[in-house]
Design a protein around this motif. Structure first.
Motif, mmCIF file in Angstrom:
data_model
loop_
_atom_site.group_PDB
_atom_site.id
_atom_site.type_symbol
_atom_site.label_atom_id
_atom_site.label_comp_id
_atom_site.label_asym_id
_atom_site.label_seq_id
_atom_site.Cartn_x
_atom_site.Cartn_y
_atom_site.Cartn_z
ATOM 1 N N THR A 45 0.821 -1.303 -0.033
ATOM 2 C CA THR A 45 -0.063 -0.018 0.026
ATOM 3 C C THR A 45 1.025 1.119 0.029
ATOM 4 O OG1 THR A 45 -1.788 -1.216 1.109
ATOM 5 C CG2 THR A 45 -1.831 1.133 1.390
ATOM 6 N N MET A 46 1.771 1.176 0.646
ATOM 7 C CA MET A 46 2.725 2.196 1.066
ATOM 8 C C MET A 46 4.076 2.395 -0.097
ATOM 9 S SD MET A 46 2.762 2.845 4.840
ATOM 10 C CE MET A 46 3.598 4.601 4.903
ATOM 11 N N GLY A 47 4.002 1.601 -1.040
ATOM 12 C CA GLY A 47 5.076 1.511 -2.052
ATOM 13 C C GLY A 47 6.395 1.086 -1.502
ATOM 14 N N ILE A 48 6.345 0.597 -0.456
ATOM 15 C CA ILE A 48 7.677 0.052 0.176
ATOM 16 C C ILE A 48 8.344 -1.121 -0.714
ATOM 17 C CG2 ILE A 48 8.934 -0.613 2.018
ATOM 18 C CD1 ILE A 48 7.077 0.607 3.674
ATOM 19 N N VAL A 49 9.541 -0.997 -1.340
ATOM 20 C CA VAL A 49 10.227 -2.021 -1.951
ATOM 21 C C VAL A 49 11.602 -2.552 -1.309
ATOM 22 C CG1 VAL A 49 11.318 -2.576 -4.163
ATOM 23 C CG2 VAL A 49 9.605 -1.231 -4.215
ATOM 24 N N VAL A 50 11.484 -3.733 -0.969
ATOM 25 C CA VAL A 50 12.659 -4.160 0.034
ATOM 26 C C VAL A 50 13.736 -4.712 -1.227
ATOM 27 C CG1 VAL A 50 13.698 -5.981 1.430
ATOM 28 C CG2 VAL A 50 11.306 -4.989 1.760
ATOM 29 N N THR A 51 15.032 -4.072 -0.897
ATOM 30 C CA THR A 51 15.902 -4.429 -1.934
ATOM 31 C C THR A 51 17.198 -5.244 -1.360
ATOM 32 O OG1 THR A 51 17.368 -2.281 -1.520
ATOM 33 C CG2 THR A 51 15.532 -2.402 -3.257
ATOM 34 N N GLU A 52 16.955 -5.366 -0.337
ATOM 35 C CA GLU A 52 18.103 -6.435 0.592
ATOM 36 C C GLU A 52 17.703 -6.836 1.552
ATOM 37 O OE1 GLU A 52 22.687 -5.665 2.500
ATOM 38 O OE2 GLU A 52 22.063 -4.411 0.993
ATOM 39 N N ALA A 53 17.769 -8.113 2.041
ATOM 40 C CA ALA A 53 17.353 -8.617 3.393
ATOM 41 C C ALA A 53 18.140 -9.849 3.872
ATOM 42 C CB ALA A 53 15.848 -9.068 3.320
ATOM 43 N N VAL A 105 17.452 -3.284 3.669
ATOM 44 C CA VAL A 105 17.507 -1.947 2.854
ATOM 45 C C VAL A 105 16.088 -2.092 2.138
ATOM 46 C CG1 VAL A 105 18.431 -0.715 1.125
ATOM 47 C CG2 VAL A 105 19.849 -2.340 2.591
ATOM 48 N N ALA A 106 15.396 -0.821 2.155
ATOM 49 C CA ALA A 106 14.238 -0.653 1.208
ATOM 50 C C ALA A 106 14.098 0.714 0.804
ATOM 51 C CB ALA A 106 12.955 -1.246 2.211
ATOM 52 N N THR A 107 13.236 0.849 -0.045
ATOM 53 C CA THR A 107 12.802 2.421 -0.562
ATOM 54 C C THR A 107 11.432 2.542 -0.107
ATOM 55 O OG1 THR A 107 12.614 1.690 -2.710
ATOM 56 C CG2 THR A 107 14.886 2.553 -2.069
ATOM 57 N N MET A 108 10.944 3.772 -0.277
ATOM 58 C CA MET A 108 9.561 4.181 -0.143
ATOM 59 C C MET A 108 9.329 5.603 -0.937
ATOM 60 S SD MET A 108 7.329 4.739 3.161
ATOM 61 C CE MET A 108 8.211 6.200 3.860
ATOM 62 N N VAL A 122 7.838 9.248 -1.467
ATOM 63 C CA VAL A 122 7.307 10.212 -0.494
ATOM 64 C C VAL A 122 5.759 10.496 -0.933
ATOM 65 C CG1 VAL A 122 7.545 12.750 0.304
ATOM 66 C CG2 VAL A 122 9.416 11.184 -0.008
ATOM 67 N N LYS A 123 5.623 10.699 -2.478
ATOM 68 C CA LYS A 123 4.293 10.863 -2.939
ATOM 69 C C LYS A 123 3.353 9.645 -2.272
ATOM 70 C CE LYS A 123 1.584 11.493 -7.088
ATOM 71 N NZ LYS A 123 1.634 11.840 -8.479
ATOM 72 N N GLY A 124 2.188 10.073 -1.941
ATOM 73 C CA GLY A 124 1.214 9.067 -1.104
ATOM 74 C C GLY A 124 1.517 8.861 0.012
ATOM 75 N N ASN A 125 2.742 9.143 0.824
ATOM 76 C CA ASN A 125 3.124 9.126 2.116
ATOM 77 C C ASN A 125 3.092 10.053 2.858
ATOM 78 O OD1 ASN A 125 2.664 6.180 2.180
ATOM 79 N ND2 ASN A 125 4.716 6.127 0.914
ATOM 80 N N THR A 126 2.238 11.471 2.573
ATOM 81 C CA THR A 126 2.641 12.713 3.152
ATOM 82 C C THR A 126 1.408 13.087 4.036
ATOM 83 O OG1 THR A 126 1.440 13.629 1.305
ATOM 84 C CG2 THR A 126 3.692 13.456 1.025
ATOM 85 N N GLN A 127 1.713 14.144 4.808
ATOM 86 C CA GLN A 127 0.739 14.807 5.588
ATOM 87 C C GLN A 127 0.137 15.806 4.883
ATOM 88 O OE1 GLN A 127 2.122 17.652 6.232
ATOM 89 N NE2 GLN A 127 3.565 17.855 7.773
ATOM 90 N N PRO A 128 -0.839 16.484 5.446
ATOM 91 C CA PRO A 128 -1.608 17.352 4.758
ATOM 92 C C PRO A 128 -0.865 18.537 4.351
ATOM 93 C CG PRO A 128 -2.917 16.965 6.708
ATOM 94 C CD PRO A 128 -1.665 16.316 6.963
ATOM 95 N N TYR A 129 0.398 18.873 4.804
ATOM 96 C CA TYR A 129 1.212 20.001 4.400
ATOM 97 C C TYR A 129 2.123 19.487 3.108
ATOM 98 C CZ TYR A 129 -0.241 22.029 8.940
ATOM 99 O OH TYR A 129 -1.089 22.584 9.778
ATOM 100 N N GLY A 130 2.032 18.284 2.746
ATOM 101 C CA GLY A 130 2.831 17.635 1.698
ATOM 102 C C GLY A 130 4.050 17.299 2.015
ATOM 103 N N LEU A 131 4.331 17.205 3.313
ATOM 104 C CA LEU A 131 5.818 16.581 3.724
ATOM 105 C C LEU A 131 5.597 15.254 4.065
ATOM 106 C CD1 LEU A 131 6.691 19.449 6.411
ATOM 107 C CD2 LEU A 131 7.305 19.327 3.895
ATOM 108 N N LEU A 132 6.400 14.417 3.915
ATOM 109 C CA LEU A 132 6.583 13.046 4.335
ATOM 110 C C LEU A 132 5.951 12.627 5.792
ATOM 111 C CD1 LEU A 132 7.426 10.053 3.545
ATOM 112 C CD2 LEU A 132 9.625 10.512 4.837
ATOM 113 N N HIS A 133 4.979 12.044 5.991
ATOM 114 C CA HIS A 133 4.342 11.722 7.312
ATOM 115 C C HIS A 133 5.254 10.924 8.152
ATOM 116 C CE1 HIS A 133 1.556 10.440 10.088
ATOM 117 N NE2 HIS A 133 0.397 11.401 9.594
#
Length: 128
Positions: free
Chosen positions: A10-18, A24-27, A29-40
């Motif tokens: 749902t959050m777009g998290i992609v695990v690249t190493e485990a 290690v994973a990436t996520m 920012v878009k779609g995971n922000t608070q109302p001010y447009g910043l990363l929640h």
């Protein structure tokens, strides 16, 4: 293990190493922000808990156990408006009954966004 239908998907998290020694994973920012447009901040905590839990689960498997989160804390250092953040989890402590991981989250410029610590308890699988 399928990630379909999970919070990671749902959050777009992609695990690249485990491994138990490094996750290690990436996520995005878009779609995971608070109302001010910043990363929640909660999104950073989800990323951190996910990475620490994956590492803990891999460690727990060596004892025939599963990992469950019991504590997380996070310090948010800087705001992020766009791009992708990367989380790297490394163990602080790997025991037979608990684990603790430090998770460092950085932005596209390799600037630290958040530092988190997660502790998991290692228990017998409830499905056993």
């Amino acid at each position: 293990m399928s990630m379909e239908g999970t919070l990671l998907q749902t959050m777009g998290i992609v695990v690249t190493e485990a491994s138990a020694d490094r996750v290690v994973a990436t996520m995005p920012v878009k779609g995971n922000t608070q109302p001010y447009g910043l990363l929640h901040g909660g999104a950073s905590c989800v990323l951190a808990e996910s990475l620490g839990s994956i590492g803990s689960a891999l460690h727990a498997a060596t004892y025939g156990k599963v990992a469950v989160g019991v504590d997380i804390n996070a310090t948010h250092h800087r705001a992020v408006r766009d791009g992708v953040v990367t989380g790297v989890a490394t163990p602080i402590y790997l025991g037979r009954t608990t684990t603790s991981y430090e998770v460092v989250i950085t932005d596209d410029r390799d600037k630290r966004v958040c530092t988190a610590r997660i502790t998991c308890q290692l228990i017998q699988s409830p499905r056993s």
